[in-house]
Scaffold this motif. Structure first.
Motif, PDB file in Angstrom:
ATOM      1  N   THR A  56       2.277  -4.805  -1.760  1.00  0.00           N
ATOM      2  CA  THR A  56       2.736  -4.038  -0.593  1.00  0.00           C
ATOM      3  C   THR A  56       3.891  -4.769   0.085  1.00  0.00           C
ATOM      4  N   SER A  57       4.852  -3.993   0.581  1.00  0.00           N
ATOM      5  CA  SER A  57       6.015  -4.571   1.261  1.00  0.00           C
ATOM      6  C   SER A  57       5.601  -5.170   2.604  1.00  0.00           C
ATOM      7  N   ALA A  58       6.500  -5.975   3.168  1.00  0.00           N
ATOM      8  CA  ALA A  58       6.200  -6.739   4.384  1.00  0.00           C
ATOM      9  C   ALA A  58       5.730  -5.838   5.521  1.00  0.00           C
ATOM     10  N   GLN A  59       6.337  -4.657   5.655  1.00  0.00           N
ATOM     11  CA  GLN A  59       5.963  -3.758   6.755  1.00  0.00           C
ATOM     12  C   GLN A  59       5.107  -2.580   6.284  1.00  0.00           C
ATOM     13  N   GLY A  60       4.654  -2.647   5.056  1.00  0.00           N
ATOM     14  CA  GLY A  60       3.720  -1.640   4.560  1.00  0.00           C
ATOM     15  C   GLY A  60       4.326  -0.311   4.160  1.00  0.00           C
ATOM     16  N   ARG A  61       5.664  -0.220   4.076  1.00  0.00           N
ATOM     17  CA  ARG A  61       6.292   1.070   3.763  1.00  0.00           C
ATOM     18  C   ARG A  61       6.215   1.422   2.280  1.00  0.00           C
ATOM     19  N   TYR A  62       6.213   0.413   1.434  1.00  0.00           N
ATOM     20  CA  TYR A  62       6.279   0.652  -0.013  1.00  0.00           C
ATOM     21  C   TYR A  62       5.250  -0.199  -0.759  1.00  0.00           C
ATOM     22  N   ASP A  87       3.501   4.336   0.748  1.00  0.00           N
ATOM     23  CA  ASP A  87       2.167   3.780   1.003  1.00  0.00           C
ATOM     24  C   ASP A  87       1.040   4.716   0.565  1.00  0.00           C
ATOM     25  N   ARG A  88       1.389   5.960   0.178  1.00  0.00           N
ATOM     26  CA  ARG A  88       0.350   6.881  -0.312  1.00  0.00           C
ATOM     27  C   ARG A  88       0.431   7.071  -1.824  1.00  0.00           C
ATOM     28  N   GLY A  89       1.332   6.293  -2.479  1.00  0.00           N
ATOM     29  CA  GLY A  89       1.403   6.357  -3.932  1.00  0.00           C
ATOM     30  C   GLY A  89       2.400   7.373  -4.471  1.00  0.00           C
ATOM     31  N   ALA A 145      15.714  -0.088   0.115  1.00  0.00           N
ATOM     32  CA  ALA A 145      16.248   0.818   1.137  1.00  0.00           C
ATOM     33  C   ALA A 145      16.073   2.224   0.587  1.00  0.00           C
ATOM     34  N   GLY A 146      15.107   2.932   1.106  1.00  0.00           N
ATOM     35  CA  GLY A 146      14.782   4.249   0.560  1.00  0.00           C
ATOM     36  C   GLY A 146      14.353   5.217   1.639  1.00  0.00           C
ATOM     37  N   SER A 147      13.771   6.329   1.203  1.00  0.00           N
ATOM     38  CA  SER A 147      13.445   7.417   2.129  1.00  0.00           C
ATOM     39  C   SER A 147      12.408   7.020   3.179  1.00  0.00           C
ATOM     40  N   ALA A 148      11.659   5.944   2.931  1.00  0.00           N
ATOM     41  CA  ALA A 148      10.683   5.493   3.926  1.00  0.00           C
ATOM     42  C   ALA A 148      11.241   4.344   4.769  1.00  0.00           C
ATOM     43  N   GLY A 149      12.556   4.082   4.658  1.00  0.00           N
ATOM     44  CA  GLY A 149      13.170   3.019   5.451  1.00  0.00           C
ATOM     45  C   GLY A 149      13.446   1.777   4.626  1.00  0.00           C
ATOM     46  N   ALA A 150      13.755   0.709   5.338  1.00  0.00           N
ATOM     47  CA  ALA A 150      14.079  -0.559   4.674  1.00  0.00           C
ATOM     48  C   ALA A 150      12.891  -1.504   4.776  1.00  0.00           C
ATOM     49  N   ASP A 151      12.584  -2.128   3.660  1.00  0.00           N
ATOM     50  CA  ASP A 151      11.451  -3.064   3.639  1.00  0.00           C
ATOM     51  C   ASP A 151      11.636  -3.981   2.429  1.00  0.00           C
ATOM     52  N   ILE A 152      10.802  -4.989   2.339  1.00  0.00           N
ATOM     53  CA  ILE A 152      10.967  -5.946   1.244  1.00  0.00           C
ATOM     54  C   ILE A 152       9.604  -6.343   0.669  1.00  0.00           C
ATOM     55  N   VAL A 153       9.563  -6.395  -0.649  1.00  0.00           N
ATOM     56  CA  VAL A 153       8.347  -6.812  -1.346  1.00  0.00           C
ATOM     57  C   VAL A 153       8.612  -8.196  -1.943  1.00  0.00           C
ATOM     58  N   THR A 154       7.735  -9.131  -1.664  1.00  0.00           N
ATOM     59  CA  THR A 154       7.869 -10.480  -2.223  1.00  0.00           C
ATOM     60  C   THR A 154       6.763 -10.722  -3.242  1.00  0.00           C
ATOM     61  N   PHE A 155       7.183 -10.944  -4.479  1.00  0.00           N
ATOM     62  CA  PHE A 155       6.240 -11.301  -5.537  1.00  0.00           C
ATOM     63  C   PHE A 155       6.236 -12.819  -5.678  1.00  0.00           C
ATOM     64  N   ASN A 156       5.052 -13.385  -5.843  1.00  0.00           N
ATOM     65  CA  ASN A 156       4.938 -14.798  -6.203  1.00  0.00           C
ATOM     66  C   ASN A 156       4.606 -14.875  -7.682  1.00  0.00           C
ATOM     67  N   LEU A 157       5.451 -15.581  -8.408  1.00  0.00           N
ATOM     68  CA  LEU A 157       5.283 -15.662  -9.853  1.00  0.00           C
ATOM     69  C   LEU A 157       5.103 -17.108 -10.275  1.00  0.00           C
ATOM     70  N   GLU A 158       4.201 -17.312 -11.221  1.00  0.00           N
ATOM     71  CA  GLU A 158       3.994 -18.651 -11.784  1.00  0.00           C
ATOM     72  C   GLU A 158       4.533 -18.634 -13.212  1.00  0.00           C
ATOM     73  N   LEU A 159       5.527 -19.463 -13.462  1.00  0.00           N
ATOM     74  CA  LEU A 159       6.094 -19.490 -14.807  1.00  0.00           C
ATOM     75  C   LEU A 159       5.750 -20.804 -15.493  1.00  0.00           C
TER      76      LEU A 159
END
Ligand SMILES: [Cu+2]
Length: 159
Positions: A56-62, A87-89, A145-159
């Motif tokens: 989920t994005s930082a503000q829950g939009r995506y 947020d509803r899929g 940046a999309g129809s539900a506004g601007a938001d950011i998703v942060t993935f943590n990856l272990e390589l």
């Protein structure tokens, strides 16, 4: 005849230049010791915060999910598909995605500039140019940046 006092400043200038060259050379390697020390305070998230999503994005939009074409490994250039919904899929098409990331504990960013090169519909986008130049904890951030506004998703990856 040259006295000690005339030569001395030149010697110290050379020493400083040599130190700068050495520092620059170390800085060009994947990750210098100084960088690791600089970012040593960054706290690694819990294991539950790692993975390809759904996330989920930082503000829950995506909600975004990553699907690499092959398992992610260090030093391999590859394409990563990301699927974005609200947020509803419901699939989010027509969004602008901006990719960023890095290693918080090392104080450096991504070695490449990944970007979306194909939009596939049903909320799917292909990100080309993804490469991680070393193993460890990486953040992979997808700004949306999309129809539900601007938001950011942060993935943590272990390589
Ligand atoms: Cu690093």
């Amino acid at each position: 005849m040259t006295s000690f006092h005339e030569r001395s400043p030149l010697r110290s200038t050379r020493a400083v230049l040599l130190a700068l060259v050495v520092t620059a050379a170390v800085g060009l390697t994947a990750c210098s010791h100084a960088m690791m020390l600089a970012g040593a305070g960054a706290r690694r998230p819990a294991a539950s915060e790692f993975g390809l999503g759904p996330r989920t994005s930082a503000q829950g939009r995506y909600i975004a999910t990553l699907a690499p074409e092959r398992p992610l490994r260090p030093r391999q250039m590859q394409t990563v598909r990301v699927t974005v919904t609200d947020d509803r899929g419901q699939a989010i098409d027509g969004a602008t995605l901006t990719i960023d990331g890095g290693m918080p504990q090392h104080g450096h960013g991504l070695p490449t500039r990944p970007r979306v090169t194909r939009t596939l519909g049903d909320g799917a986008y292909d990100i080309d140019g993804v490469r991680f130049n070393m193993g460890g904890w990486w953040e992979f951030r997808v700004a949306i940046a999309g129809s539900a506004g601007a938001d950011i998703v942060t993935f943590n990856l272990e390589l």
